[in-house]
Enzyme design. Structure first.
Site, PDB file in Angstrom:
ATOM      1  N   CYS A   1     -11.304  83.105  65.864  1.00 34.67           N
ATOM      2  CA  CYS A   1     -12.385  82.165  65.567  1.00 34.67           C
ATOM      3  C   CYS A   1     -11.869  80.731  65.474  1.00 34.67           C
ATOM      4  O   CYS A   1     -10.693  80.489  65.212  1.00 34.67           O
ATOM      5  CB  CYS A   1     -13.035  82.536  64.232  1.00 34.67           C
TER       6      CYS A   1
ATOM      7  N   GLU B   1     -12.437  78.513  63.147  1.00 29.09           N
ATOM      8  CA  GLU B   1     -12.005  78.168  61.799  1.00 29.09           C
ATOM      9  C   GLU B   1     -10.552  78.581  61.573  1.00 29.09           C
ATOM     10  O   GLU B   1      -9.726  77.805  61.092  1.00 29.09           O
ATOM     11  CB  GLU B   1     -12.888  78.847  60.737  1.00 29.09           C
TER      12      GLU B   1
ATOM     13  N   ASN C   1     -12.835  78.634  69.081  1.00 28.43           N
ATOM     14  CA  ASN C   1     -12.681  80.067  69.279  1.00 28.43           C
ATOM     15  C   ASN C   1     -12.044  80.319  70.642  1.00 28.43           C
ATOM     16  O   ASN C   1     -12.267  79.595  71.610  1.00 28.43           O
ATOM     17  CB  ASN C   1     -13.999  80.821  69.095  1.00 28.43           C
ATOM     18  N   ILE C   2     -11.198  81.353  70.659  1.00 26.30           N
ATOM     19  CA  ILE C   2     -10.463  81.727  71.857  1.00 26.30           C
ATOM     20  C   ILE C   2     -10.651  83.227  72.036  1.00 26.30           C
ATOM     21  O   ILE C   2     -10.181  84.021  71.212  1.00 26.30           O
ATOM     22  CB  ILE C   2      -8.973  81.364  71.726  1.00 26.30           C
ATOM     23  N   GLU C   3     -11.355  83.595  73.100  1.00 25.62           N
ATOM     24  CA  GLU C   3     -11.677  85.002  73.335  1.00 25.62           C
ATOM     25  C   GLU C   3     -10.599  85.700  74.163  1.00 25.62           C
ATOM     26  O   GLU C   3      -9.783  85.054  74.821  1.00 25.62           O
ATOM     27  CB  GLU C   3     -13.023  85.123  74.054  1.00 25.62           C
TER      28      GLU C   3
ATOM     29  N   CYS D   1     -17.522  83.898  59.860  1.00 25.40           N
ATOM     30  CA  CYS D   1     -17.417  85.345  59.677  1.00 25.40           C
ATOM     31  C   CYS D   1     -16.658  85.652  58.382  1.00 25.40           C
ATOM     32  O   CYS D   1     -16.056  84.769  57.770  1.00 25.40           O
ATOM     33  CB  CYS D   1     -16.715  85.988  60.882  1.00 25.40           C
TER      34      CYS D   1
END
Length: 133
Positions: free
Chosen positions: A53, A55, A42-44, A88
């Site tokens: 996300c 995935e 995941n990369i915010e 998600c």
């Protein structure tokens, strides 16, 4: 590749996560039919909506590197959760299209607890390309 080995690859991917806001790392390992493993994390982003996300990062990376849709054998996803992590809804929808309904998905956590399911079990009654005709 066995489930445990794919989980270990997802744990490696988890270490690459960029999570300065939530501090909640997620790692994914996508097994291609060639035997290649594509990592995703995941990369915010400060805007939150631009966050991606783990995935989806793995699936998008695989396609960007030239792999074809539905040529994946399995995916493992891990996070620091009490039980096995749950993808998600957006990731589940992308999995239906890019991986196919019967692909195994191994959901785990950092404590080594995991379960194996399929994409269609994660998203029953999915909206897919057949819904557009």
């Amino acid at each position: 590749m066995d489930e445990r080995a794919l989980i270990n690859e997802a744990l490696k991917a988890m270490d690459k996560a960029y999570v300065p806001y939530s501090h909640f790392k997620v790692g994914a390992a996508l097994l291609h039919e060639s035997g290649d493993i594509i990592h995703g994390c995941n990369i915010e982003n400060a805007s939150y909506g631009a966050t991606n996300c783990g995935e989806r990062t793995a699936m998008f990376r695989a396609l960007a590197e030239g792999r074809q849709v539905r040529t994946f054998k399995a995916m493992a996803v891990v996070g620091d959760t009490e039980g096995p992590i749950a993808p998600c809804g957006i990731c589940r929808q992308v999995m239906i299209e890019l991986c196919g309904p019967d692909m195994p998905v191994i959901l785990g956590n950092t404590a080594g607890v995991y379960i194996t399911t399929t994409v269609k079990e994660l998203l029953p009654g999915a909206f897919d390309s057949s819904s557009l005709t």
